[in-house]
Design a protein around this motif. Structure first.
Motif, short mmCIF file in Angstrom:
data_model
loop_
_atom_site.label_atom_id
_atom_site.label_comp_id
_atom_site.label_asym_id
_atom_site.label_seq_id
_atom_site.Cartn_x
_atom_site.Cartn_y
_atom_site.Cartn_z
N LEU A 209 0.81 -1.21 0.00
CA LEU A 209 0.00 0.00 0.00
C LEU A 209 0.85 1.27 0.00
O LEU A 209 0.42 2.29 -0.55
CB LEU A 209 -0.93 0.01 1.22
N LEU A 210 2.06 1.21 0.57
CA LEU A 210 2.84 2.44 0.77
C LEU A 210 3.07 3.24 -0.53
O LEU A 210 2.74 4.43 -0.57
CB LEU A 210 4.17 2.10 1.44
N PRO A 211 3.62 2.63 -1.61
CA PRO A 211 3.82 3.44 -2.83
C PRO A 211 2.50 3.88 -3.48
O PRO A 211 2.43 4.95 -4.08
CB PRO A 211 4.60 2.49 -3.76
N ILE A 212 1.45 3.07 -3.30
CA ILE A 212 0.14 3.43 -3.84
C ILE A 212 -0.41 4.65 -3.10
O ILE A 212 -0.94 5.59 -3.71
CB ILE A 212 -0.84 2.25 -3.73
N ALA A 213 -0.25 4.63 -1.77
CA ALA A 213 -0.74 5.76 -0.97
C ALA A 213 0.01 7.04 -1.34
O ALA A 213 -0.60 8.11 -1.44
CB ALA A 213 -0.56 5.45 0.52
N ARG A 214 1.34 6.92 -1.54
CA ARG A 214 2.12 8.11 -1.94
C ARG A 214 1.57 8.69 -3.25
O ARG A 214 1.39 9.90 -3.38
CB ARG A 214 3.59 7.73 -2.12
N ARG A 215 1.34 7.82 -4.22
CA ARG A 215 0.87 8.26 -5.54
C ARG A 215 -0.52 8.86 -5.47
O ARG A 215 -0.80 9.93 -6.05
CB ARG A 215 0.91 7.09 -6.52
N LEU A 216 -1.44 8.20 -4.75
CA LEU A 216 -2.81 8.69 -4.64
C LEU A 216 -2.87 10.06 -3.96
O LEU A 216 -3.59 10.95 -4.41
CB LEU A 216 -3.67 7.68 -3.87
N LEU A 217 -2.10 10.21 -2.89
CA LEU A 217 -2.14 11.48 -2.16
C LEU A 217 -1.46 12.59 -2.97
O LEU A 217 -1.89 13.75 -2.92
CB LEU A 217 -1.48 11.33 -0.80
N ALA A 218 -0.41 12.24 -3.73
CA ALA A 218 0.22 13.25 -4.59
C ALA A 218 -0.76 13.71 -5.67
O ALA A 218 -0.88 14.91 -5.95
CB ALA A 218 1.48 12.67 -5.23
N ASP A 219 -1.48 12.75 -6.27
CA ASP A 219 -2.48 13.10 -7.29
C ASP A 219 -3.58 13.97 -6.69
O ASP A 219 -4.05 14.92 -7.30
CB ASP A 219 -3.09 11.84 -7.90
N TRP A 220 -4.00 13.61 -5.48
CA TRP A 220 -5.05 14.38 -4.81
C TRP A 220 -4.59 15.82 -4.55
O TRP A 220 -5.31 16.78 -4.84
CB TRP A 220 -5.42 13.70 -3.49
N ASP A 221 -3.38 15.95 -4.01
CA ASP A 221 -2.85 17.29 -3.72
C ASP A 221 -2.68 18.10 -5.00
O ASP A 221 -2.95 19.31 -5.02
CB ASP A 221 -1.52 17.18 -2.97
#
Length: 295
Positions: A64-76
């Motif tokens: 989940l860690l790299p996925i969470a980084r990517r999702l939150l970057a896209d959200w921001d």
């Protein structure tokens, strides 16, 4: 998963410390623990291994860690992009306008708009009145500038100014020395008109029908610039919106006030009724009203 849960997981996974994660997110430890627990329950298993002394990621947490980084970057990034659009730091707007307006008054308004919003891209479609309306209805542009329609039918119309039409005659014609002309003076000359279904052509025909009957057209063109050039070459006379005065004279023709009957029509902004337009389109509409309105 919620953004709040992902932020909680990422803060703990990066620091491997609930205390540091709480400080970073400005959350209490019970609130942070609840966010992690709710996330784990929604996904169906543990993401973190917690002891009294350490925190570690489970294999699923590592996934989940790299996925969470990517999702939150896209959200921001999405938040920031929309914020820039709403604050007019970025954006794009398309407008359709009568050629006479697009070539004469619109550039003045666009210069003022650009000075205020230098990063907003503007696309201009200079098309005949009927095409402006069609482009609005087909959602190809957000704003249009037209002669006031007889029927709005799902559109809103915001008046900008009242345009009084003027006669256009060759510079070497005796008519060019007159202070004012009557339609009877023009109709004795070859008449040059815009081709149908031009709203300008329809307005002229309707204005003289009762007194003079049919408009005797000798030459037709789709573009006002071509009409002006033909008049300048002595092929005939025409009648155009007064805002074309400078354009006609630059082409070598002369403009003279016209009466009996006086032809005038309101020009304004149209958009679809009951729909919202972008912040960029609203800013452009406001600038048009400010720059052109009431001229």
């Amino acid at each position: 998963m919620t953004v709040k849960q992902l932020r909680a997981f990422l803060a703990v996974a990066q620091s491997l410390s609930f205390v540091q994660a709480c400080q970073r997110l400005h959350l209490s430890q019970p609130a942070l623990s609840l966010a992690i627990k709710t996330l784990e329950e929604s996904l169906g298993g543990a993401l973190l291994v917690r002891t009294t002394r350490s925190v570690a990621l489970t294999p699923e947490g590592e996934v989940l860690l790299p996925i969470a980084r990517r999702l939150l970057a896209d959200w921001d990034n999405a938040e920031e992009l929309l914020r820039q659009h709403f604050t007019l730091q970025l954006g794009r707007v398309a407008i359709a306008a009568l050629p006479s307006f697009a070539a004469n008054l619109l550039p003045v308004a666009l210069k003022a708009f650009r000075a205020c919003y230098p990063k907003i891209n503007v696309t201009v479609h200079d098309v005949i009145n009927e095409q402006v309306v069609d482009m609005i209805r087909d959602h190809r542009v957000e704003l249009g500038v037209v002669l006031e329609p007889e029927s709005l039918d799902g559109l809103t119309f915001t008046p900008l100014y009242l345009d009084r039409f003027v006669a256009v005659v060759p510079a070497d014609s005796p008519l060019a020395a007159c202070h004012e002309l009557h339609w009877s003076d023009l109709l004795s000359q070859p008449f040059i008109a815009l081709q149908r279904p031009s709203a300008v052509r329809s307005l002229l025909e309707e204005s003289i029908r009762e007194r003079y009957g049919h408009l005797p057209v000798a030459f037709e063109s789709h573009q006002l610039a071509t009409v002006g050039r033909m008049v300048a070459q002595g092929l005939g006379v025409s009648v155009v919106p007064s805002l074309c005065h400078s354009q006609m004279e630059a082409l070598g023709a002369r403009c003279v006030a016209l009466d009996q009957p006086c032809v005038q029509q309101r020009v304004g902004l149209i958009q679809l009724a009951g729909t919202s337009i972008s912040a960029a389109a609203q800013a452009l509409a406001d600038k048009l009203v400010e720059s052109v309105g009431g001229r």
